[in-house]
Design a protein around this motif. Structure first.
Motif, PDB file in Angstrom:
ATOM      1  N   VAL A   1       0.833  -1.206   0.000  1.00  0.00           N
ATOM      2  CA  VAL A   1       0.000   0.000   0.000  1.00  0.00           C
ATOM      3  C   VAL A   1       0.865   1.253   0.000  1.00  0.00           C
ATOM      4  O   VAL A   1       0.539   2.258  -0.654  1.00  0.00           O
ATOM      5  CB  VAL A   1      -0.954  -0.012   1.220  1.00  0.00           C
ATOM      6  N   ALA A   2       1.980   1.226   0.708  1.00  0.00           N
ATOM      7  CA  ALA A   2       2.868   2.391   0.772  1.00  0.00           C
ATOM      8  C   ALA A   2       3.402   2.751  -0.611  1.00  0.00           C
ATOM      9  O   ALA A   2       3.380   3.926  -1.013  1.00  0.00           O
ATOM     10  CB  ALA A   2       4.024   2.111   1.727  1.00  0.00           C
ATOM     11  N   LEU A   3       3.874   1.768  -1.364  1.00  0.00           N
ATOM     12  CA  LEU A   3       4.408   2.027  -2.699  1.00  0.00           C
ATOM     13  C   LEU A   3       3.326   2.526  -3.639  1.00  0.00           C
ATOM     14  O   LEU A   3       3.559   3.449  -4.441  1.00  0.00           O
ATOM     15  CB  LEU A   3       5.053   0.758  -3.254  1.00  0.00           C
ATOM     16  N   ALA A   4       2.127   1.942  -3.541  1.00  0.00           N
ATOM     17  CA  ALA A   4       1.028   2.377  -4.413  1.00  0.00           C
ATOM     18  C   ALA A   4       0.629   3.818  -4.121  1.00  0.00           C
ATOM     19  O   ALA A   4       0.366   4.605  -5.042  1.00  0.00           O
ATOM     20  CB  ALA A   4      -0.166   1.449  -4.230  1.00  0.00           C
ATOM     21  N   ALA A   5       0.583   4.165  -2.835  1.00  0.00           N
ATOM     22  CA  ALA A   5       0.201   5.536  -2.479  1.00  0.00           C
ATOM     23  C   ALA A   5       1.248   6.539  -2.947  1.00  0.00           C
ATOM     24  O   ALA A   5       0.916   7.619  -3.468  1.00  0.00           O
ATOM     25  CB  ALA A   5       0.001   5.638  -0.972  1.00  0.00           C
ATOM     26  N   TYR A   6       2.514   6.189  -2.783  1.00  0.00           N
ATOM     27  CA  TYR A   6       3.579   7.122  -3.176  1.00  0.00           C
ATOM     28  C   TYR A   6       3.702   7.237  -4.691  1.00  0.00           C
ATOM     29  O   TYR A   6       4.038   8.313  -5.210  1.00  0.00           O
ATOM     30  CB  TYR A   6       4.909   6.669  -2.582  1.00  0.00           C
ATOM     31  N   SER A   7       3.446   6.144  -5.414  1.00  0.00           N
ATOM     32  CA  SER A   7       3.570   6.180  -6.872  1.00  0.00           C
ATOM     33  C   SER A   7       2.402   6.885  -7.547  1.00  0.00           C
ATOM     34  O   SER A   7       2.456   7.162  -8.743  1.00  0.00           O
ATOM     35  CB  SER A   7       3.687   4.752  -7.415  1.00  0.00           C
TER      36      SER A   7
END
Length: 410
Positions: free
Chosen positions: A336-342
């Motif tokens: 979820v962290a990578l998806a939110a940042y990307s």
């Protein structure tokens, strides 16, 4: 409590078996009485099996082969009894999770991509559930067929039962037929309670992981899609406008709420199933070892080796299903962290709403660094690494058991 309904194959099969065990929701008092009677019958069947195996290990003490056979049976009987007791202690919370799956996961509003994610999850669940049902039913059938084949050509006084009762005159009619039916009925219900709870845990884990995956998709795509919709309406809305930032922030808060709900859902899973997870890991280390010894020892009868071939297949499948579904939650919740940042959230203008989005985005990334997980009573996180460790431990136990068996034979 509302009644759970679904057209999903895995959930439909699992709900049927759990109704037969007696640990399921009821729509009225009459149906609840039926559930209570069914659960009482299940517990009686398990206790009857425990009594039979207890007598067997008492009278066969000193016979290495017979004791191994009995220990395998005791472990197979003990783990479903343990699961029932734990779930009875968390009965209301368990039913609430089931209802939540129905209302939020199975009947949510999805676009085409999200529907595909849910369908992929349903296919995985159906595969694991059907494989485990097949292997467990195969074990039950082999237990039943074993004495029938062994009794071919024998006199009435020499007939054997699926499990020796160590009581005289049970080989004579009608005592033999009555005892045979009682053992088969008990065996069938133990088989149901052996796999149905793990099936539903796998379903709950995989659906939770799919919801994390859907949340990733929404976090990465929502502002772009919203901008597209506004443009189709004829509004000249740009990513640098204050209005766009406000609407993006409102949507981002909805995603945060969904994230919080999923975290709370996984925490409740952890609260209910952490003790079961610990029992599973400890039991499967022994079961896989003992089953493998029964299968790979050529001195044992072929009928017994066939029984434990199915049993070993079921244990490996059950452990893989259990650890894989838990591993999916760990991986998807962390992603979820990578998806939110990307996503385009950091590109919002530096308005008040834009700054709030950045602040909340930082908190989401920090929180996603602590994955949602199911632990074995807090001792360790259950994942695919647990599967390899259990197999390694089982191989070590098998080596020691094989050396001990050879020394006993000599």
């Amino acid at each position: 409590m509302s009644v759970f309904r679904s057209d999903d194959l895995s959930i439909g099969l699992t709900s049927i078996f759990m109704k037969l065990v007696g640990l399921w929701m009821a729509s009225d008092r009459a149906e609840q009485r039926v559930r209570d009677y069914t659960l009482s019958y299940t517990l009686i069947a398990i206790l009857f099996a425990v009594w039979v195996q207890g007598r067997s290990i008492y009278y066969s003490w000193g016979d290495f082969s017979a004791c191994l056979f009995t220990v395998c049976n005791i472990l197979s009987v003990g783990i479903p009894f343990f699961k029932i007791l734990v779930l009875l202690a968390h009965k209301k919370d368990f039913f609430r999770l089931i209802v939540y799956i129905q209302r939020k996961f199975l009947h949510g509003e999805y676009d085409e991509y999200e529907k595909q994610v849910v369908m992929d999850c349903k296919r995985k669940c159906a595969f694991f559930v059907c494989l485990l049902i097949f292997s467990t039913k195969g074990t039950i059938i082999c237990y039943i067929i074993n004495p029938l084949m062994a009794n071919i050509g024998k006199n009435e006084s020499d007939r054997i039962l699926p499990f020796d009762m160590w009581i005289d005159s049970l080989s004579l009619s009608p005592y033999y037929e009555v005892t045979f039916v009682l053992q088969v009925l008990s065996l069938y219900h133990i088989g149901l309670s052996y796999f149905c709870f793990d099936n539903f845990l796998c379903i709950m884990n995989l659906h939770a992981a799919s919801q994390f995956r859907i949340l990733q998709y929404r976090m990465a795509r929502t502002p772009d899609m919203m901008d597209k919709v506004e443009r189709e309406k004829g509004q000249k809305l740009t990513t640098s406008s204050s209005s766009f930032a406000k609407k993006s922030y409102a949507i981002f808060k909805e995603h945060i709420r969904q994230h919080q709900v999923l975290i709370a859902y996984c925490d409740k899973l952890e609260e209910i199933f952490n003790l079961i997870a610990l029992g599973q890991v400890l039991t499967f280390s022994l079961l896989i070892c003992l089953d493998g010894y029964q299968v790979l020892t050529p001195e044992f009868p072929t009928r017994r080796r066939l029984i434990f071939t199915f049993h070993l297949t079921g244990a490996l499948c059950q452990l893989l299903m259990f650890t894989y579904s838990c591993d999916c939650i760990v991986r998807e919740s962390t992603s979820v962290a990578l998806a939110a940042y990307s996503g385009p959230w950091p590109l919002l203008p530096m308005t008040k709403s834009g700054r709030m989005v950045r602040k909340d985005l930082t908190l989401v990334i920090i929180r996603s660094g602590v994955p949602c997980r199911l632990t074995a009573r807090g001792f360790f996180i259950v994942s695919l690494e647990t599967y390899t460790r259990v197999l390694s431990t089982a191989v070590s136990y098998f080596t020691l058991l094989n050396q001990n068996g050879q020394s006993v034979d000599t």
